[in-house]
Design a protein around this motif. Structure first.
Motif, PDB file in Angstrom:
ATOM      1  N   MET A 202       3.467  -8.535  -5.688  1.00 40.95           N
ATOM      2  CA  MET A 202       3.294  -8.481  -4.237  1.00 40.95           C
ATOM      3  C   MET A 202       4.075  -9.607  -3.567  1.00 40.95           C
ATOM      4  SD  MET A 202       1.089  -5.962  -4.233  1.00 40.95           S
ATOM      5  CE  MET A 202       0.053  -5.920  -2.795  1.00 40.95           C
TER       6      MET A 202
ATOM      7  N   SER B  64       1.017 -11.326   0.850  1.00 39.93           N
ATOM      8  CA  SER B  64       0.519 -10.707  -0.386  1.00 39.93           C
ATOM      9  C   SER B  64      -0.181  -9.369  -0.165  1.00 39.93           C
ATOM     10  CB  SER B  64      -0.428 -11.665  -1.120  1.00 39.93           C
ATOM     11  OG  SER B  64       0.313 -12.710  -1.656  1.00 39.93           O
ATOM     12  N   GLU B  65       0.234  -8.650   0.811  1.00 38.28           N
ATOM     13  CA  GLU B  65      -0.388  -7.345   1.024  1.00 38.28           C
ATOM     14  C   GLU B  65       0.547  -6.185   0.714  1.00 38.28           C
ATOM     15  OE1 GLU B  65      -1.904  -7.432   4.991  1.00 38.28           O
ATOM     16  OE2 GLU B  65      -3.812  -8.252   4.328  1.00 38.28           O
ATOM     17  N   GLY B  66       1.811  -6.481   0.478  1.00 42.34           N
ATOM     18  CA  GLY B  66       2.755  -5.411   0.219  1.00 42.34           C
ATOM     19  C   GLY B  66       3.588  -5.681  -1.026  1.00 42.34           C
TER      20      GLY B  66
ATOM     21  N   ASP C 147       4.830 -12.370  -0.888  1.00 43.32           N
ATOM     22  CA  ASP C 147       3.839 -13.156  -0.148  1.00 43.32           C
ATOM     23  C   ASP C 147       4.132 -13.234   1.347  1.00 43.32           C
ATOM     24  OD1 ASP C 147       5.875 -14.995   0.006  1.00 43.32           O
ATOM     25  OD2 ASP C 147       4.873 -16.517  -1.225  1.00 43.32           O
TER      26      ASP C 147
ATOM     27  N   LEU D 241       3.100  -6.734   7.525  1.00 43.81           N
ATOM     28  CA  LEU D 241       1.879  -7.072   6.801  1.00 43.81           C
ATOM     29  C   LEU D 241       1.741  -8.586   6.727  1.00 43.81           C
ATOM     30  CD1 LEU D 241       2.187  -4.624   3.780  1.00 43.81           C
ATOM     31  CD2 LEU D 241       0.489  -4.496   5.601  1.00 43.81           C
ATOM     32  N   ARG D 242       0.492  -9.011   6.485  1.00 39.92           N
ATOM     33  CA  ARG D 242       0.317 -10.433   6.231  1.00 39.92           C
ATOM     34  C   ARG D 242       0.594 -10.706   4.751  1.00 39.92           C
ATOM     35  NH1 ARG D 242      -5.347 -11.052   7.616  1.00 39.92           N
ATOM     36  NH2 ARG D 242      -5.276  -8.813   7.602  1.00 39.92           N
TER      37      ARG D 242
ATOM     38  N   PRO E 151       0.827  -1.192   0.000  1.00 45.14           N
ATOM     39  CA  PRO E 151       0.000   0.000   0.000  1.00 45.14           C
ATOM     40  C   PRO E 151       0.867   1.250   0.000  1.00 45.14           C
ATOM     41  CG  PRO E 151       0.067  -0.928   2.206  1.00 45.14           C
ATOM     42  CD  PRO E 151       0.813  -1.885   1.323  1.00 45.14           C
TER      43      PRO E 151
END
Ligand code: AHR
Length: 658
Positions: free
Chosen positions: A208, A124-126, A210, A121-122, A90
């Motif tokens: 992304m 695949s969020e970054g 993971d 982050l968890r 993000p």
């Protein structure tokens, strides 16, 4: 010849006479506006390469245009300070951070990578997103090929999710995954397949991680299906537009793009061949950086795929900011470079550069008949072109005697600086003029040209309809592609070139392509416009296509009698078809008698007509088909029949001789 303004009153008078003495049809026909087409005796053969295309990197012609690559700034070299066109996902500036990293170069040619750090982050969020050339296009049921280089910092041990998503990041159009990113550079490739999605030019590519960690990315690429499925190939819809023009040649790589602003920014062909991840690209003179994904071999394959041959322009020691190489010893390496380039194009695999071409994937030599030495060298203030041309000419002729050398400096009236110590085989003339000037040129410009040569190559031409010439930024207020008015000017000039297609051996409109997004254009008018998913042809595009698709192999003499309609005629000897081109620049129809000297033709002819009620009519992304040709059958054609040329019209009449 008298100018148009002198001719109109005469014609008006004759129309009145027609009204007065309508019953004296036979005697009047001789004084009616007419075109005499001499079918009995062709004047000369039509040059077999008359219609072609000119191209260079301008207006995002290749990057963001014909070249299929969809990722912008794929090598992270577009800006030295920041990874333009890439964003962290993000974009909160905390959980995903990105930066150019010269301590982790991809290779010698691309000495940089993009460091991506994801934390807190968890899975695949970054990661990162690329916004493409004014958006990444998505079409339904389409397979895209994504590839990238990656390596990870110690402890990552994860993979990367690759996806085409909406600009909002929420819509997922297609996705795939790679695993096991290691501490060494490795290239990963995946297919991204869309389903029944609605087409959009507004997507982006995301990569992304993971899991949290640090990964470096290098040379990230995304290709749609390409013309003939060539790897590193060309956009299909644009290629179809070009193939439909049946070009016999492609003049490349420029134009100013050949020269560059400086010597270092010239088209340095040896840096444009081989694996694309080893091509650093270069600054172009049109204000943006070129990837050189469209390298020498891609240009050649483009010619091959269109069924045309290359007209190869070689760098001749002069760049736009007046940087130059002195003739003699200093110029010798550039001459050698040109000889190497010619060998790369046309040498067989036993030659050094022919073998290199084979290693690059194309063992078969390309046909080559014309080499252009430089571009618009009359702009060089130091005026060394004669010496430079001579040095190139002598070296090329010594090794390739059959190759024709094109000079870029036409002899011009009063131009004492234009000297040729070697008679060029061909001279390249460029004309960017207002429509009215084109109509004058159409009335006999080439009639006096010496048939003993040099041949003429009109290597760049386009009429314009506005107060501002193409290079004036004020012209940017106008639409990027021109109106029907210029198509009429352009077609009129084409009739002149076609009537003289023994001495005018080749010609091509310029520029050919324009990305119509804001900031995409450096020049107007342009022939074909596009955004990421739509393509349209200007009226001039259709006029050229009508002409180039209907050209015979013999020139027929056409004499205009008392009419402003411009015309040319060619005949295909084998079929007996006669292609009569008619251009009516008036805003009302014009009746012309077709005087065929007693020759018999079929009563039925085919008319392809490009016309509109107003010459301001034009095409655009939103209205691509406002001005397109229509095909009709015309009956009652015979020697002496009267044909009414519509207002503001370009017509190709196909007659069939009996
Ligand atoms: O077509 C645009 C430019 O016009 C070309 O690069 C150059 O040759 C000419 O001046």
């Amino acid at each position: 010849m008298p100018g148009f303004s002198q001719r109109y009153p005469v014609r008006t008078m004759k129309i009145r006479l027609v009204a007065l003495f309508a019953c004296a049809a036979l005697s009047l026909r001789a004084t009616q506006p007419s075109l005499t087409i001499d079918l009995a005796k062709p004047v000369a053969p039509v040059s077999p390469r008359l219609y072609g295309l000119m191209t260079e990197e301008i207006n995002y012609s290749y990057d963001g245009g014909l070249y299929g690559e969809l990722v912008r700034n794929r090598a992270f070299l577009d800006n030295a300070d920041k990874p333009v066109h890439w964003t962290a996902v993000p974009a909160d500036g905390v959980s995903a951070k990105i930066a150019l990293d010269r301590s982790q170069p991809l290779n010698e040619e691309i000495p940089v990578s993009l460091r991506v750090e994801v934390s807190g982050l968890r899975g695949s969020e970054g990661g990162i997103a690329n916004d493409g050339y004014w958006g990444i296009p998505v079409l339904p049921r389409t397979t895209y090929r994504a590839s990238f280089f990656a390596k990870a910092a110690a402890g990552f041990g994860g993979g990367v999710a690759v996806a085409i998503t909406g600009e909002d990041g929420l819509t997922n159009f297609a996705h795939a995954r790679v695993s096991g990113v290691t501490g060494e550079w490795h290239q990963y490739e995946v297919e991204l397949k869309t389903g029944d999605v609605a087409p959009t030019p507004h997507a982006r590519l995301t990569l992304m991680l993971d899991r949290p960690g640090t990964v470096w990315f290098g040379f990230v690429s995304l290709f749609p299906p390409t013309w003939n499925d060539r790897p590193n190939g060309l956009r299909r819809d644009l290629m179809q537009m070009l193939v439909n023009m049946h070009p016999k040649f492609l003049r490349f790589p420029g134009g100013n793009y050949l020269e560059g602003n400086t010597l270092a920014e010239r088209f340095d062909w040896k840096k444009t061949i081989g694996p694309i991840e080893r091509r650093p690209g270069h600054e172009s003179p049109w204000g943006y950086r070129s990837t050189d994904g469209m390298g020498l071999l891609e240009f050649l394959e483009w010619c091959e795929d269109m069924g045309g041959e290359p007209v190869l322009a070689v760098y001749a020691g002069y760049s736009l900011h007046q940087e130059q190489v002195a003739p003699g010893a200093d110029l010798a390496p550039y001459v050698q470079d040109a000889l190497d380039e010619i060998e790369y194009v046309s040498g067989d695999v036993s030659t050094k550069w022919g073998a290199e071409r084979a290693r690059n994937g194309h063992p078969k030599p390309f046909p080559l008949h014309y080499v252009e030495i430089g571009n618009e060298d009359y702009f060089q203030k130091a005026n060394t072109y004669d010496a430079r041309f001579t040095q190139f000419y002598d070296a090329i002729k010594a090794r390739y005697p059959a190759l024709k050398c094109i000079s870029t400096t036409p002899p011009r009236e009063g131009a004492d600086k234009v000297v040729h110590s070697r008679k060029p085989d061909v001279i390249d003339e460029h004309y960017y003029n207002p429509v009215d000037e084109y109509l004058k040129m159409a009335a006999g410009k080439y009639e006096s040209y010496d048939r003993q040569g040099p041949e003429i190559f009109v290597g760049e031409w386009a009429s314009y309809e506005t107060a501002f010439p193409p290079w004036n930024e004020k012209s940017h207020a106008e639409p990027p592609t021109p109106s029907l008015r210029t198509a009429i000017g352009d077609a009129a000039f084409m009739t002149e070139m076609e009537r003289n297609a023994d001495v005018v051996v080749m010609h091509c409109y310029a520029p050919m392509l324009v990305n119509v997004n804001p900031g995409g254009r450096q020049w107007r008018p342009d022939l074909i416009g596009y955004n990421a998913i739509h393509v349209f042809g200007s009226p001039s595009y259709y006029a050229i296509r009508m002409f180039s698709s209907h050209v015979g192999d013999e020139i027929l003499r056409v004499t205009r009698n008392d009419t402003p309609v411009l015309a040319s005629a060619t005949r295909q000897r084998s079929s007996g078809q006669v292609f009569l081109k008619l251009v009516n620049p008036q805003s009302h129809p014009e009746k012309v008698t077709l005087a065929l000297g007693g020759a018999a033709v079929d009563e039925a002819a085919t008319a392809i007509t490009l016309a509109a009620a107003s010459s301001d009519a034009t095409n655009s992304i939103d209205a691509p088909d406002a001005v397109v040709p229509t095909t009709t059958t015309v009956n009652g054609i015979h020697d002496g029949s009267v044909y009414s040329v519509p207002a503001n019209a370009v017509v190709v009449l196909t007659l069939r001789a009996k």
